[in-house]
Scaffold this motif. Structure first.
Motif, PDB file in Angstrom:
ATOM      1  N   VAL A  32       0.861  -1.176   0.000  1.00  0.00           N
ATOM      2  CA  VAL A  32       0.000   0.000   0.000  1.00  0.00           C
ATOM      3  C   VAL A  32       0.900   1.230   0.000  1.00  0.00           C
ATOM      4  O   VAL A  32       1.725   1.393   0.897  1.00  0.00           O
ATOM      5  N   ALA A  33       0.745   2.083  -1.005  1.00  0.00           N
ATOM      6  CA  ALA A  33       1.517   3.316  -1.095  1.00  0.00           C
ATOM      7  C   ALA A  33       0.555   4.492  -1.089  1.00  0.00           C
ATOM      8  O   ALA A  33      -0.330   4.573  -1.941  1.00  0.00           O
ATOM      9  N   GLN A  34       0.711   5.370  -0.116  1.00  0.00           N
ATOM     10  CA  GLN A  34      -0.137   6.562  -0.044  1.00  0.00           C
ATOM     11  C   GLN A  34       0.689   7.786  -0.401  1.00  0.00           C
ATOM     12  O   GLN A  34       1.662   8.108   0.272  1.00  0.00           O
ATOM     13  N   PHE A  35       0.260   8.453  -1.453  1.00  0.00           N
ATOM     14  CA  PHE A  35       0.920   9.651  -1.926  1.00  0.00           C
ATOM     15  C   PHE A  35       0.191  10.878  -1.388  1.00  0.00           C
ATOM     16  O   PHE A  35      -1.039  10.951  -1.413  1.00  0.00           O
ATOM     17  N   LEU A  36       0.947  11.837  -0.904  1.00  0.00           N
ATOM     18  CA  LEU A  36       0.423  13.122  -0.442  1.00  0.00           C
ATOM     19  C   LEU A  36      -0.569  12.979   0.704  1.00  0.00           C
ATOM     20  O   LEU A  36      -1.514  13.753   0.839  1.00  0.00           O
ATOM     21  N   ALA A  57       4.049   5.680   3.092  1.00  0.00           N
ATOM     22  CA  ALA A  57       3.391   6.927   2.712  1.00  0.00           C
ATOM     23  C   ALA A  57       4.417   8.036   2.556  1.00  0.00           C
ATOM     24  O   ALA A  57       5.477   8.006   3.182  1.00  0.00           O
ATOM     25  N   THR A  58       4.090   9.013   1.715  1.00  0.00           N
ATOM     26  CA  THR A  58       4.926  10.198   1.612  1.00  0.00           C
ATOM     27  C   THR A  58       4.541  11.149   2.733  1.00  0.00           C
ATOM     28  O   THR A  58       3.511  10.983   3.389  1.00  0.00           O
ATOM     29  N   ILE A  97      -0.982  -4.284  -5.451  1.00  0.00           N
ATOM     30  CA  ILE A  97      -0.382  -3.016  -5.048  1.00  0.00           C
ATOM     31  C   ILE A  97      -1.468  -1.958  -5.127  1.00  0.00           C
ATOM     32  O   ILE A  97      -2.106  -1.786  -6.168  1.00  0.00           O
ATOM     33  N   PHE A  98      -1.668  -1.263  -4.023  1.00  0.00           N
ATOM     34  CA  PHE A  98      -2.683  -0.211  -3.957  1.00  0.00           C
ATOM     35  C   PHE A  98      -1.981   1.137  -3.883  1.00  0.00           C
ATOM     36  O   PHE A  98      -1.249   1.408  -2.950  1.00  0.00           O
ATOM     37  N   LEU A  99      -2.193   1.974  -4.901  1.00  0.00           N
ATOM     38  CA  LEU A  99      -1.651   3.321  -4.936  1.00  0.00           C
ATOM     39  C   LEU A  99      -2.777   4.280  -4.596  1.00  0.00           C
ATOM     40  O   LEU A  99      -3.750   4.386  -5.329  1.00  0.00           O
TER      41      LEU A  99
END
Length: 101
Positions: A32-36, A57-58, A97-99
């Motif tokens: 899981v990638a969390q942007f912003l 996460a960013t 993969i969850f963006l």
């Protein structure tokens, strides 16, 4: 298979987390990638407890990109590039993969 959840209103992140949870239920490796976003949501805390789910996460930016100072824009871009590199590395080992924006 590619799922895209878009549009105005609520439910997109929740739908994505539902897919992640279903994959984890079958003990499949998930990233899981969390942007912003700041990476402190309750959903992420719960998923981090599962050994088959990797979360990153960013850093949450302060304000809109076009209103940032040059140094803040640079730091934001660098964080996003690092997270994309992390996602690329996870693609070799994960079935889902969850963006998340």
């Amino acid at each position: 298979m590619l799922h895209i959840y878009s549009g105005n209103g609520k439910g997109k992140t929740t739908a994505g987390f539902g897919l992640v949870l279903r994959q984890a239920g079958y003990e499949r490796r998930v990233a899981v990638a969390q942007f912003l976003k700041d990476g402190t949501s309750g959903e992420l805390r719960a998923l981090q407890a599962l050994s088959c789910v990797k979360v990153r996460a960013t850093q949450m930016p302060q304000g809109f990109y076009f209103q940032m100072q040059e140094q803040e824009q640079l730091a934001t871009r660098q964080g996003i590039q690092e997270l994309f590199a992390w996602v690329k590395d996870r693609a070799k080992e994960c079935t889902c993969i969850f963006l998340d924006e």
